[in-house]
Design an enzyme around this catalytic site. Structure first.
Site, PDB file in Angstrom:
ATOM      1  N   HIS A  84       0.977  -0.961   0.054  1.00  0.00           N
ATOM      2  CA  HIS A  84       0.100   0.339   0.380  1.00  0.00           C
ATOM      3  C   HIS A  84       0.357   1.308  -0.213  1.00  0.00           C
ATOM      4  O   HIS A  84       2.120   1.808  -0.127  1.00  0.00           O
ATOM      5  CB  HIS A  84      -1.275   0.127   1.467  1.00  0.00           C
ATOM      6  CG  HIS A  84      -0.265  -0.261   2.568  1.00  0.00           C
ATOM      7  ND1 HIS A  84       0.923  -1.116   2.977  1.00  0.00           N
ATOM      8  CD2 HIS A  84      -0.010   1.070   3.480  1.00  0.00           C
ATOM      9  CE1 HIS A  84       0.557  -0.697   4.431  1.00  0.00           C
ATOM     10  NE2 HIS A  84       0.632   1.054   4.235  1.00  0.00           N
ATOM     11  N   HIS A  86       1.510   5.689   1.250  1.00  0.00           N
ATOM     12  CA  HIS A  86       0.933   7.091   2.181  1.00  0.00           C
ATOM     13  C   HIS A  86       1.365   7.718   0.993  1.00  0.00           C
ATOM     14  O   HIS A  86       2.446   7.952   0.642  1.00  0.00           O
ATOM     15  CB  HIS A  86       1.671   7.016   3.646  1.00  0.00           C
ATOM     16  CG  HIS A  86       1.349   5.475   4.218  1.00  0.00           C
ATOM     17  ND1 HIS A  86       0.351   5.949   5.189  1.00  0.00           N
ATOM     18  CD2 HIS A  86       2.389   4.203   4.434  1.00  0.00           C
ATOM     19  CE1 HIS A  86       0.098   3.798   5.710  1.00  0.00           C
ATOM     20  NE2 HIS A  86       1.041   3.448   5.367  1.00  0.00           N
ATOM     21  N   GLU A  96       5.587   8.486   5.097  1.00  0.00           N
ATOM     22  CA  GLU A  96       6.169   8.469   7.110  1.00  0.00           C
ATOM     23  C   GLU A  96       7.430   8.551   7.979  1.00  0.00           C
ATOM     24  O   GLU A  96       7.593   9.493   8.411  1.00  0.00           O
ATOM     25  CB  GLU A  96       5.141   6.869   6.605  1.00  0.00           C
ATOM     26  CG  GLU A  96       3.651   7.188   6.503  1.00  0.00           C
ATOM     27  CD  GLU A  96       3.201   6.269   7.328  1.00  0.00           C
ATOM     28  OE1 GLU A  96       3.285   5.075   7.642  1.00  0.00           O
ATOM     29  OE2 GLU A  96       2.193   6.709   8.266  1.00  0.00           O
ATOM     30  N   HIS A 109       5.320   0.660   0.898  1.00  0.00           N
ATOM     31  CA  HIS A 109       5.198  -0.623   1.913  1.00  0.00           C
ATOM     32  C   HIS A 109       4.341  -1.878   1.972  1.00  0.00           C
ATOM     33  O   HIS A 109       3.438  -2.040   1.449  1.00  0.00           O
ATOM     34  CB  HIS A 109       4.345   0.272   3.712  1.00  0.00           C
ATOM     35  CG  HIS A 109       4.613   1.204   4.058  1.00  0.00           C
ATOM     36  ND1 HIS A 109       3.447   1.950   4.831  1.00  0.00           N
ATOM     37  CD2 HIS A 109       5.669   2.162   4.599  1.00  0.00           C
ATOM     38  CE1 HIS A 109       4.243   2.510   5.691  1.00  0.00           C
ATOM     39  NE2 HIS A 109       6.004   2.866   4.658  1.00  0.00           N
TER      40      HIS A 109
HETATM   41  C1  LIG Z   1      -3.268  -6.930  13.037  1.00  0.00           C
HETATM   42  C2  LIG Z   1      -3.061  -6.295  12.476  1.00  0.00           C
HETATM   43  C3  LIG Z   1      -2.915  -5.312  11.308  1.00  0.00           C
HETATM   44  C4  LIG Z   1      -1.882  -4.347   9.918  1.00  0.00           C
HETATM   45  N1  LIG Z   1      -2.130  -4.632   8.953  1.00  0.00           N
HETATM   46  S1  LIG Z   1      -1.473  -5.124   8.050  1.00  0.00           S
HETATM   47  O1  LIG Z   1       0.398  -5.070   8.898  1.00  0.00           O
HETATM   48  O2  LIG Z   1      -1.763  -5.852   6.515  1.00  0.00           O
HETATM   49  C5  LIG Z   1      -0.964  -2.914   7.223  1.00  0.00           C
HETATM   50  C6  LIG Z   1       0.105  -2.736   8.038  1.00  0.00           C
HETATM   51  C7  LIG Z   1       0.330  -0.607   7.916  1.00  0.00           C
HETATM   52  S2  LIG Z   1       2.028   0.040   7.806  1.00  0.00           S
HETATM   53  N2  LIG Z   1       1.693   1.721   7.637  1.00  0.00           N
HETATM   54  O3  LIG Z   1       2.458  -0.079   9.049  1.00  0.00           O
HETATM   55  O4  LIG Z   1       2.713  -1.240   7.218  1.00  0.00           O
HETATM   56  C8  LIG Z   1      -1.146  -0.535   7.258  1.00  0.00           C
HETATM   57  C9  LIG Z   1      -2.218  -0.496   7.070  1.00  0.00           C
HETATM   58  C10 LIG Z   1      -2.087  -2.710   7.400  1.00  0.00           C
HETATM   59  C11 LIG Z   1      -3.626  -2.785   7.033  1.00  0.00           C
HETATM   60  O5  LIG Z   1      -3.965  -3.276   7.274  1.00  0.00           O
HETATM   61  O6  LIG Z   1      -4.139  -2.522   6.066  1.00  0.00           O
HETATM   62 ZN   LIG Z   2       2.258   1.875   5.476  1.00  0.00          ZN
END
Ligand SMILES: CC#CCNS(=O)(=O)c1cc(S(N)(=O)=O)ccc1C(=O)O
Ligand SMILES: [Zn+2]
Length: 244
Positions: A84, A86, A96, A109
């Site tokens: 994903h 930011h 970030e 990320h």
């Molecule tokens: C339990 C739990 C959890 C987090 N899910 S994730 O690691 O896919 C994630 C990680 C991040 S990040 N910015 O910390 O990599 C952001 C968003 C997500 C998401 O849920 O979509």
């Molecule tokens: Zn992230």
């Protein structure tokens, strides 16, 4: 350009490994024992792209170790789950992680989980060595993600045979430190691997990111203008570098 440190409620005593952080490159410790990253990727594992309302995720089939990350600062094999982005409300901010006080226009990320030690992503996220996330500060302007089909929250679209290499620089030198998720639930379960090289993102792609809506088709359209967390205190952590 400086970056203010957030004093949000995650800064209590038991939350001292929060992310993102400002990486002061002159303070990073060169660690000759850090290995090169080993990224094994199978394009058939990419499945779909989903608008989650606060960002969009490209999700992968993580039922087997077909796309994995190993070596680098890691002691296990980590399985690819999703990637994903930011971004900010203007091209002046959006990343970030911050490097020597410099903010970049966006950050990618790539999220992996420790499938060698834990049975599931959910279980892995409860442990300090559960996740590994590759952060790419300046993104390639080769990103041509077609987001039209994702316009409103909850929309998803098949996204198969994606070539992840298009998002990564050739030089995989990195900084690494222990930190957290940068969104709820902020679990301190992430080995962060922030790449030191990449190619700047195009302004046109950033505009497309900001065109995504965090509302459903029955609500007044509200764009996802920004989704980056402020930098957090480093506390007693040391950032290591794979490169002298
Ligand atoms: C339990 C739990 C959890 C987090 N899910 S994730 O690691 O896919 C994630 C990680 C991040 S990040 N910015 O910390 O990599 C952001 C968003 C997500 C998401 O849920 O979509
Ligand atoms: Zn992230």
């Amino acid at each position: 350009m400086g970056a203010t440190v957030s004093q949000d409620d995650n800064d209590s005593d038991c939350h001292t490994h929060q992310s993102p952080i400002n990486i002061w490159t002159k303070m990073a410790l060169y660690d000759p024992f850090l290995k090169p990253l080993k990224i094994q990727y199978d394009p058939t594992t990419s499945r779909k792209i989903v608008n989650l309302g606060h960002c969009f995720n490209v999700e992968f089939d993580d039922t087997s170790d077909m796309s994995v990350l190993s070596d680098g600062p890691l002691n296990s094999r980590y399985r690819l789950r999703q990637f994903h982005f930011h971004w900010g409300s203007s091209d002046k901010d959006g990343s970030e992680h911050v490097i020597d006080g410099n903010v970049y226009p966006a950050e990618l990320h790539i999220v992996y989980w420790n499938s060698q030690k834990y049975e599931s992503f959910e279980e892995a996220a409860k442990h300090p060595d559960g996740l590994a996330v590759i952060g790419v500060l300046k993104l390639t302007n080769r990103i041509t993600l077609n987001l039209v089909s994702l316009l409103i929250q909850g929309k998803e679209h098949s996204f198969t045979k994606y070539n992840l290499a298009r998002l990564l620089p050739n030089d995989l030198d990195y900084w690494t430190y222990h930190g957290s998720l940068t969104t709820e639930p902020y679990f301190e379960c992430v080995t962060w691997i922030v790449l030191q090289r990449a190619i700047p993102i195009s302004s046109a792609q950033l505009t497309r990111f900001r065109g995504l809506l965090c509302t459903s088709e029955y609500e007044k359209p509200v764009p996802i203008m920004e989704n980056h967390r402020p930098v957090q205190l480093l506390h007693d952590r040391v950032v290591r570098s794979s490169r002298l």
